[in-house]
Design a protein around this motif. Structure first.
Motif, PDB file in Angstrom:
ATOM      1  N   LYS A 235       0.874  -1.141  -0.093  1.00 24.72           N
ATOM      2  CA  LYS A 235      -0.068   0.013   0.011  1.00 24.72           C
ATOM      3  C   LYS A 235       0.875   1.398  -0.014  1.00 24.72           C
ATOM      4  O   LYS A 235       0.658   2.344  -0.489  1.00 24.72           O
ATOM      5  CB  LYS A 235      -0.959  -0.191   1.142  1.00 24.72           C
ATOM      6  CG  LYS A 235      -2.215  -0.968   1.120  1.00 24.72           C
ATOM      7  CD  LYS A 235      -2.985  -1.175   2.407  1.00 24.72           C
ATOM      8  CE  LYS A 235      -3.981  -2.146   2.285  1.00 24.72           C
ATOM      9  NZ  LYS A 235      -4.888  -2.372   3.470  1.00 24.72           N
ATOM     10  N   ALA A 236       1.981   1.238   0.597  1.00 24.56           N
ATOM     11  CA  ALA A 236       2.913   2.453   0.642  1.00 24.56           C
ATOM     12  C   ALA A 236       3.518   2.765  -0.766  1.00 24.56           C
ATOM     13  O   ALA A 236       3.580   3.904  -1.216  1.00 24.56           O
ATOM     14  CB  ALA A 236       4.242   2.270   1.614  1.00 24.56           C
TER      15      ALA A 236
ATOM     16  N   GLN B  68       2.177   1.580  -3.411  1.00 23.43           N
ATOM     17  CA  GLN B  68       0.862   2.099  -4.391  1.00 23.43           C
ATOM     18  C   GLN B  68       0.954   3.717  -4.042  1.00 23.43           C
ATOM     19  O   GLN B  68       0.445   4.333  -5.087  1.00 23.43           O
ATOM     20  CB  GLN B  68      -0.001   1.456  -4.097  1.00 23.43           C
ATOM     21  CG  GLN B  68      -0.021   0.114  -4.663  1.00 23.43           C
ATOM     22  CD  GLN B  68      -1.238  -0.956  -4.285  1.00 23.43           C
ATOM     23  OE1 GLN B  68      -1.790  -0.773  -3.337  1.00 23.43           O
ATOM     24  NE2 GLN B  68      -1.642  -1.816  -5.055  1.00 23.43           N
ATOM     25  N   THR B  69       0.928   4.085  -2.915  1.00 21.38           N
ATOM     26  CA  THR B  69       0.500   5.495  -2.316  1.00 21.38           C
ATOM     27  C   THR B  69       1.685   6.391  -3.157  1.00 21.38           C
ATOM     28  O   THR B  69       1.305   7.308  -3.586  1.00 21.38           O
ATOM     29  CB  THR B  69       0.532   5.492  -1.185  1.00 21.38           C
ATOM     30  OG1 THR B  69      -0.483   4.874  -0.383  1.00 21.38           O
ATOM     31  CG2 THR B  69       0.328   7.016  -0.392  1.00 21.38           C
TER      32      THR B  69
ATOM     33  N   GLU C 187       0.864   6.546  -6.915  1.00 20.83           N
ATOM     34  CA  GLU C 187      -0.180   7.344  -7.341  1.00 20.83           C
ATOM     35  C   GLU C 187       0.031   9.016  -6.947  1.00 20.83           C
ATOM     36  O   GLU C 187      -0.119   9.747  -7.726  1.00 20.83           O
ATOM     37  CB  GLU C 187      -1.409   7.106  -6.473  1.00 20.83           C
ATOM     38  CG  GLU C 187      -1.995   5.950  -6.644  1.00 20.83           C
ATOM     39  CD  GLU C 187      -2.912   5.208  -5.519  1.00 20.83           C
ATOM     40  OE1 GLU C 187      -3.216   6.038  -4.534  1.00 20.83           O
ATOM     41  OE2 GLU C 187      -3.556   4.083  -5.967  1.00 20.83           O
ATOM     42  N   SER C 188       0.985   9.301  -6.017  1.00 22.21           N
ATOM     43  CA  SER C 188       1.541  10.565  -5.630  1.00 22.21           C
ATOM     44  C   SER C 188       2.356  11.224  -6.957  1.00 22.21           C
ATOM     45  O   SER C 188       2.058  12.311  -7.261  1.00 22.21           O
ATOM     46  CB  SER C 188       2.080  10.755  -4.352  1.00 22.21           C
ATOM     47  OG  SER C 188       1.588  10.348  -3.211  1.00 22.21           O
TER      48      SER C 188
END
Length: 406
Positions: free
Chosen positions: A393-394, A396-397, A400-401
């Motif tokens: 998730k990190a 992916q974040t 996305e950023s």
């Protein structure tokens, strides 16, 4: 087959049949057939694993270290194991170009014990069974019933998987008295307390699961320093390998009693067959345990640990591929129809069968022991999965950023 293999768990690259036939070293028809079958699962990237000369060199370079380890191990069987390995390598004459001496050095004593137990239980196959080296780098051995001599394929994929996971589990279990005293492990908090006190076991479990997720095997993982209490690790290792062989051996019994049970079955029938072999594997393992004084095997921990480790590796593999490699066809999706029962169902069945087959005066004690062990394994698995999920998730974040900023 003990566990259903991911579509690309061994990333096999098949050689053309004509090329394989030209490379066959055996002149015996039987071993030419064995060699051909080995070639079908052979992954050229792992060719070094099947180099017998490499093992001779390794033993020559590490023989004295192994003997020193044996002298300090408190494992009575180890000196004989090392001596047998050295002798087997000296006398080794390959029957196929894929055969390696460690197949018989490691697995023949276990196979002989399984065969004796099965015979005494009335599960003696009519036809003989031969151990041959598996070129499948996944942890799963495979049974090939035939109208002639049955073949049980097993090799370094299985031995490395069981060895590494036995080290990880042992590191956690042997830390319990130091971190928690001799009280019973009552829940997740107790296990996490142990993992914080000595993180070596959980760190190794996480690394193993991630390595398997990317390679479909534990081969090539590298050297892991020996964990405390070698005697316990050897007992756990033997329990895991005994269950793996006993399960596959049961396929030969099933095929002879119910011909064509290995092919042409509906999914439900295939799953029933695997459940039958699990049940026979538990029974045979317990009989071997009584003879060899292995309580972990008697309590069903061999099957529990093997299936749990396979489940954890599969879960992490799917998590990484589904999250970071969306659309990848390289692994089997859990929603696809499977010829094997779900690993969670098989784990529950192993626990249930072990308790039910225990004498009444020992049943409650064994039930508590196996439930406590399962609680420890479940917490290790959940901790690894939570860490991997958080990291995914990190990533992916961050991804996305980056897209938003552009």
């Amino acid at each position: 087959m003990l566990c259903e293999q991911d579509v690309a768990s061994s990333t096999c690259i098949y050689e053309p049949i004509l090329e394989l036939e030209r490379d066959l070293i055996s002149t015996d028809d039987h071993y030419r057939y064995v060699e051909y079958l080995q070639g079908q699962n052979f992954a050229p990237d792992w060719e070094i694993v099947y180099d017998a000369v490499r093992f001779q060199t390794w033993i020559a370079n590490n023989g004295s270290r192994l003997k020193d380890l044996c002298r300090n191990s408190e494992v009575p069987s180890w000196p004989s194991i090392v001596s047998r390995l050295e002798e087997d390598i000296k006398k080794f004459e390959p029957t196929t170009r894929f055969e390696i001496p460690t197949t018989r050095s490691i697995f023949q004593p276990i196979f002989d014990s399984v065969k004796q137990a099965a015979d005494e239980m009335g599960l003696k196959p009519i036809r003989t069974v031969e151990l041959v080296t598996s070129t499948d780098i996944s942890p799963t051995p495979a049974a090939l019933p035939t109208t002639g001599q049955h073949l049980l394929f097993i090799g370094p994929g299985t031995s490395s998987f069981c060895n590494y996971w036995a080290k990880a589990i042992t590191a956690v279990v042997t830390a319990i008295p130091r971190a928690h005293g001799f009280k019973r492990i009552a829940g997740t908090d107790d296990v996490r307390k142990v993992l914080r006190y000595d993180p070596r076991g959980i760190a190794l479990a996480g690394r193993l699961a991630l390595y398997y997720a990317t390679h479909g095997t534990t081969l090539g993982f590298g050297e892991v320093l020996s964990t405390p209490n070698l005697a316990y690790r050897v007992q756990l290792l033997d329990a895991m390998e005994t269950f793996a062989i006993a399960h596959e051996y049961s396929h030969f019994v099933a095929e002879e009693r119910f011909p064509s049970s290995e092919s042409g079955l509906h999914l439900d029938q295939s799953r029933e067959l695997e459940s039958f072999c699990d049940a026979m594997g538990v029974g045979i393992s317990r009989d071997c345990a009584n003879r060899n004084e292995n309580f972990l095997s008697f309590a069903g921990i061999g099957g529990l640990a093997f299936l749990w480790a396979a489940q954890l590796c599969q879960t992490v593999r799917e998590l990484l591929h589904d999250s970071l490699l969306k659309g990848s066809d390289s692994i089997r999706r859990s929603g696809q129809q499977s010829t094997h029962p779900a690993l969670s169902e098989r784990i529950l069945a192993v626990k249930t069968m072990t308790v039910e087959r225990t004498a009444a005066d020992q049943r409650e004690w064994v039930r508590q022991f196996i439930e406590e062990y399962d609680r420890i394994l479940e917490t290790i698995g959940n901790t690894v999965i939570e860490a991997v999920d958080s990291a995914v998730k990190a990533i992916q974040t961050v991804g996305e950023s980056g897209r938003i900023s552009h």
